[in-house]
Write an enzyme that holds these catalytic residues in place. Structure first.
Site, PDB file in Angstrom:
ATOM      1  CG  ASP A  22     -77.266 -10.006 -54.470  1.00  0.00           C
ATOM      2  OD1 ASP A  22     -77.929  -9.707 -53.699  1.00  0.00           O
ATOM      3  OD2 ASP A  22     -77.020 -11.151 -54.718  1.00  0.00           O
ATOM      4  CG  ASN A  52     -78.650  -3.263 -51.493  1.00  0.00           C
ATOM      5  OD1 ASN A  52     -77.719  -2.975 -51.938  1.00  0.00           O
ATOM      6  ND2 ASN A  52     -79.769  -2.811 -52.348  1.00  0.00           N
ATOM      7  N   GLY A  53     -78.472  -6.251 -48.222  1.00  0.00           N
ATOM      8  CA  GLY A  53     -79.091  -6.846 -47.087  1.00  0.00           C
ATOM      9  C   GLY A  53     -77.829  -7.116 -46.168  1.00  0.00           C
ATOM     10  CG  HIS A  72     -82.709  -2.046 -49.804  1.00  0.00           C
ATOM     11  ND1 HIS A  72     -82.306  -3.210 -50.517  1.00  0.00           N
ATOM     12  CD2 HIS A  72     -83.966  -3.088 -49.137  1.00  0.00           C
ATOM     13  CE1 HIS A  72     -82.616  -4.258 -50.461  1.00  0.00           C
ATOM     14  NE2 HIS A  72     -83.607  -4.312 -49.687  1.00  0.00           N
ATOM     15  CB  SER A 111     -86.698  -9.957 -59.306  1.00  0.00           C
ATOM     16  OG  SER A 111     -87.126 -10.475 -58.006  1.00  0.00           O
ATOM     17  CD1 TRP A 137     -93.992  -9.086 -56.932  1.00  0.00           C
ATOM     18  CD2 TRP A 137     -94.863  -7.586 -55.357  1.00  0.00           C
ATOM     19  NE1 TRP A 137     -94.355  -8.113 -57.671  1.00  0.00           N
ATOM     20  CE2 TRP A 137     -94.632  -6.977 -56.779  1.00  0.00           C
ATOM     21  CE3 TRP A 137     -95.408  -6.806 -54.565  1.00  0.00           C
ATOM     22  CZ2 TRP A 137     -95.244  -5.579 -57.158  1.00  0.00           C
ATOM     23  CZ3 TRP A 137     -95.817  -5.480 -54.698  1.00  0.00           C
ATOM     24  CH2 TRP A 137     -95.874  -4.979 -56.160  1.00  0.00           C
ATOM     25  CG  LEU A 156     -76.801   6.340 -69.245  1.00  0.00           C
ATOM     26  CD1 LEU A 156     -76.017   5.313 -69.744  1.00  0.00           C
ATOM     27  CD2 LEU A 156     -76.515   6.375 -67.604  1.00  0.00           C
ATOM     28  CD  GLU A 209     -67.209 -12.138 -72.620  1.00  0.00           C
ATOM     29  OE1 GLU A 209     -66.846 -12.721 -71.730  1.00  0.00           O
ATOM     30  OE2 GLU A 209     -67.367 -12.680 -73.646  1.00  0.00           O
TER      31      GLU A 209
HETATM   32  C1  FPP Z   1     -80.489  -6.727 -53.790  1.00  0.00           C
HETATM   33  O1  FPP Z   1     -79.932  -6.752 -52.372  1.00  0.00           O
HETATM   34  C2  FPP Z   1     -80.938  -5.594 -53.941  1.00  0.00           C
HETATM   35  C3  FPP Z   1     -82.524  -5.438 -54.169  1.00  0.00           C
HETATM   36  C4  FPP Z   1     -83.382  -6.402 -54.407  1.00  0.00           C
HETATM   37  C5  FPP Z   1     -82.862  -4.067 -54.501  1.00  0.00           C
HETATM   38  C6  FPP Z   1     -82.062  -3.016 -55.312  1.00  0.00           C
HETATM   39  C7  FPP Z   1     -82.463  -1.651 -54.876  1.00  0.00           C
HETATM   40  C8  FPP Z   1     -81.705  -0.567 -54.600  1.00  0.00           C
HETATM   41  C9  FPP Z   1     -80.304  -0.507 -54.946  1.00  0.00           C
HETATM   42  C10 FPP Z   1     -82.160   0.683 -54.055  1.00  0.00           C
HETATM   43  C11 FPP Z   1     -83.049   1.643 -54.797  1.00  0.00           C
HETATM   44  C12 FPP Z   1     -83.216   1.449 -56.340  1.00  0.00           C
HETATM   45  C13 FPP Z   1     -83.677   2.405 -57.212  1.00  0.00           C
HETATM   46  C14 FPP Z   1     -83.761   2.092 -58.656  1.00  0.00           C
HETATM   47  C15 FPP Z   1     -83.945   3.778 -56.625  1.00  0.00           C
HETATM   48  P1  FPP Z   1     -80.447  -8.094 -51.254  1.00  0.00           P
HETATM   49  O2  FPP Z   1     -81.388  -7.314 -50.462  1.00  0.00           O
HETATM   50  O3  FPP Z   1     -80.915  -9.171 -52.046  1.00  0.00           O
HETATM   51  O4  FPP Z   1     -79.181  -8.096 -50.579  1.00  0.00           O
HETATM   52  P2  FPP Z   1     -78.718  -9.667 -49.707  1.00  0.00           P
HETATM   53  O5  FPP Z   1     -78.566 -10.601 -50.995  1.00  0.00           O
HETATM   54  O6  FPP Z   1     -77.383  -9.174 -49.136  1.00  0.00           O
HETATM   55  O7  FPP Z   1     -79.776  -9.877 -48.687  1.00  0.00           O
END
Ligand code: FPP
Length: 248
Positions: A30, A32-33, A47, A75, A79, A141, A213
């Site tokens: 979590d 990335n945004g 991302h 998830s 979508w 793995l 855990e």
């Molecule tokens: C949550 O961050 C992240 C995701 C919904 C997507 C995860 C995707 C990746 C790490 C990129 C590529 C994945 C693969 C398997 C190649 P968020 O967007 O909800 O962040 P925020 O809560 O800060 O908005």
């Protein structure tokens, strides 16, 4: 492409990780945004940075000799994000496998998918299926990607399969349910890590997390380094797991 040697026992002890490592780690990637927002960049930039982070973490899990790593990539609720973001995630996925599959395979990793990839665009579905097929006999793995995954949907699917197979009520037990989940061949989930400060499961591995855990960190996923993973494992190893029993 590189082959990564496993760490020696001395190296692992040098990290402060003497003892039993978790066999199966789940990660909710979590933040990335927020990472992108802090830099005044569009969310897909976050991302992409998250994808780089994933590359490092998969390698670290391999070097540590972890048996299974499950990451939450998309998830069933994702979508609902803007279509541009969903498409950016799809492109990243195909890019990730195009770039990484040779190395993942050469390092003996096996790709396993958790979730229903049927609704995905053909190109994405094909590349995911190819990755699974190509690595299916590898014994290193187990790199599991929860994609179009929701734990409730997974449990409903398991129940449907059990009913379809004609099981009598008295034949239905925890073992049978477990055998009908996507994780049927994986070790028990020991540790769930969630980055970026939120403390919830968000429909990730609900059944499997029964005795796991939880380690929550404020670090945003793109900033989650191998060192951070080792820190999370260290926290896990300090916990006393009782599995409902009295210990000590
Ligand atoms: C949550 O961050 C992240 C995701 C919904 C997507 C995860 C995707 C990746 C790490 C990129 C590529 C994945 C693969 C398997 C190649 P968020 O967007 O909800 O962040 P925020 O809560 O800060 O908005």
């Amino acid at each position: 492409m590189r082959i990564y040697e496993r760490y020696t026992r001395e190296q692992i002890e040098g990290f402060g990780l003497a003892g039993e490592l978790p066999k199966h780690i789940g990660i909710i990637m979590d933040g990335n945004g927020r990472w992108a927002k802090k830099r005044f960049m569009p969310r897909p930039v976050g991302h992409r940075a998250g994808m780089e982070s994933l590359h490092e973490i998969v390698r670290e899990a391999h070097c540590l000799g972890i048996e299974a790593l499950t990451v939450y990539a998309f998830s069933t609720e994702n979508w609902q994000r803007p279509v541009q973001e969903v498409n950016a995630l799809f492109s990243l996925l195909t890019e990730y496998f195009a770039k990484e599959i040779d190395e993942l395979d050469a390092n003996g990793m096996r790709i396993i998918l958790l979730g229903d990839i049927e609704p995905f665009p053909d190109k994405v579905r094909e590349c995911l299926k190819d990755a699974v097929e190509r690595t299916k006999n590898n014994s290193g793995l187990r790199f599991c990607i929860a994609i179009n995954y929701g734990a409730r949907a997974e449990i409903v699917r398991a129940v449907r399969n059990i009913v379809k197979a004609g099981a009598a009520p008295e034949q239905i037990d925890e073992e049978l349910v477990s055998r009908n989940l996507y994780t049927k061949d994986l070790p028990e989930l020991d540790l769930v890590v969630r980055t970026a400060g939120e403390q919830r499961l968000s429909n990730f591995l609900l059944w499997q997390a029964a005795y796991a855990e939880f380690v929550f960190t404020e670090v945003l996923w793109p900033d989650y380094t191998p060192e951070e993973l080792r820190k999370s494992i260290k926290i896990f190893m300090k916990r006393t797991r009782r599995f409902g029993r009295v210990v000590g």
